[in-house]
Design a protein around this motif. Structure first.
Motif, PDB file in Angstrom:
ATOM      1  N   ALA A 151      12.882  27.071  -3.303  1.00  0.00           N
ATOM      2  CA  ALA A 151      13.001  25.663  -2.944  1.00  0.00           C
ATOM      3  C   ALA A 151      14.326  25.407  -2.229  1.00  0.00           C
ATOM      4  N   ASP A 152      15.323  26.257  -2.489  1.00  0.00           N
ATOM      5  CA  ASP A 152      16.646  26.107  -1.882  1.00  0.00           C
ATOM      6  C   ASP A 152      17.190  27.497  -1.562  1.00  0.00           C
ATOM      7  N   TYR A 164       9.475  32.827  -2.580  1.00  0.00           N
ATOM      8  CA  TYR A 164       9.602  31.496  -1.989  1.00  0.00           C
ATOM      9  C   TYR A 164      10.618  30.714  -2.813  1.00  0.00           C
ATOM     10  N   ALA A 202       9.561  24.127   2.038  1.00  0.00           N
ATOM     11  CA  ALA A 202       9.814  22.693   1.888  1.00  0.00           C
ATOM     12  C   ALA A 202       9.566  22.194   0.474  1.00  0.00           C
ATOM     13  N   HIS A 203       8.545  22.744  -0.186  1.00  0.00           N
ATOM     14  CA  HIS A 203       8.189  22.220  -1.507  1.00  0.00           C
ATOM     15  C   HIS A 203       7.311  23.244  -2.222  1.00  0.00           C
ATOM     16  N   LEU A 204       7.501  23.389  -3.533  1.00  0.00           N
ATOM     17  CA  LEU A 204       6.682  24.284  -4.354  1.00  0.00           C
ATOM     18  C   LEU A 204       5.914  23.470  -5.388  1.00  0.00           C
ATOM     19  N   LYS A 248       4.603  21.735  -8.647  1.00  0.00           N
ATOM     20  CA  LYS A 248       5.282  21.222  -9.849  1.00  0.00           C
ATOM     21  C   LYS A 248       6.795  21.141  -9.685  1.00  0.00           C
ATOM     22  N   ASP A 249       7.258  21.065  -8.453  1.00  0.00           N
ATOM     23  CA  ASP A 249       8.695  21.040  -8.158  1.00  0.00           C
ATOM     24  C   ASP A 249       9.413  22.295  -8.670  1.00  0.00           C
ATOM     25  N   GLU A 307       8.834  30.745  -6.430  1.00  0.00           N
ATOM     26  CA  GLU A 307       7.493  31.300  -6.578  1.00  0.00           C
ATOM     27  C   GLU A 307       7.536  32.713  -6.004  1.00  0.00           C
TER      28      GLU A 307
END
Length: 125
Positions: free
Chosen positions: A78-79, A76, A107-109, A111-112, A116
């Motif tokens: 984030a970008d 996964y 869209a979001h993981l 702890k930013d 993952e």
């Protein structure tokens, strides 16, 4: 079924296990780039990818497995623009052995995190 917990990987922060061994396989929960010694997220995609794979390696070791026994990974990001960089680092850990894999942006993981990864592996007999 056996629950896996090692101090050599980040502690879980919710109602789940680092991994579960069942029917000859180990199913690892997703790991982000937290250093288990500091409990802090390391900085940058490269370091986070390396830390994730180190964490997964430790969880697999506790389950009597290893990265060489991984059958499937899910990555996964984030970008999605980080795909090429992730792939280069990922390839350093999976050289001759290449598990099946899916990789996509989310869209979001937690702890930013920037990445993952979760894995499924065979238990070493």
């Amino acid at each position: 079924m056996k629950y896996i917990q090692t101090e050599n990987a980040p502690k879980v922060v919710g109602p789940y296990s680092q991994a579960i061994v069942s029917n000859g396989f180990v199913f690892c929960s997703g790991q982000i780039g937290i250093d288990p010694k500091t409990n802090e997220l390391v900085e940058g995609l490269e370091k986070q990818t390396q830390q994730v794979l180190k964490n997964l390696s430790e969880v697999l070791k506790s389950a009597n497995s290893s990265l060489e026994n991984v059958t499937k990974t899910t990555v996964y990001l984030a970008d999605i623009n980080d795909y090429i960089t992730m792939n280069e680092i990922y390839g350093q850990y999976f050289t001759d052995h290449k598990p099946a894999r899916a990789a996509f942006a989310v869209a979001h993981l937690p702890k930013d995190a920037l990445i993952e990864i979760e894995v499924i592996a065979e238990v070493i007999k």
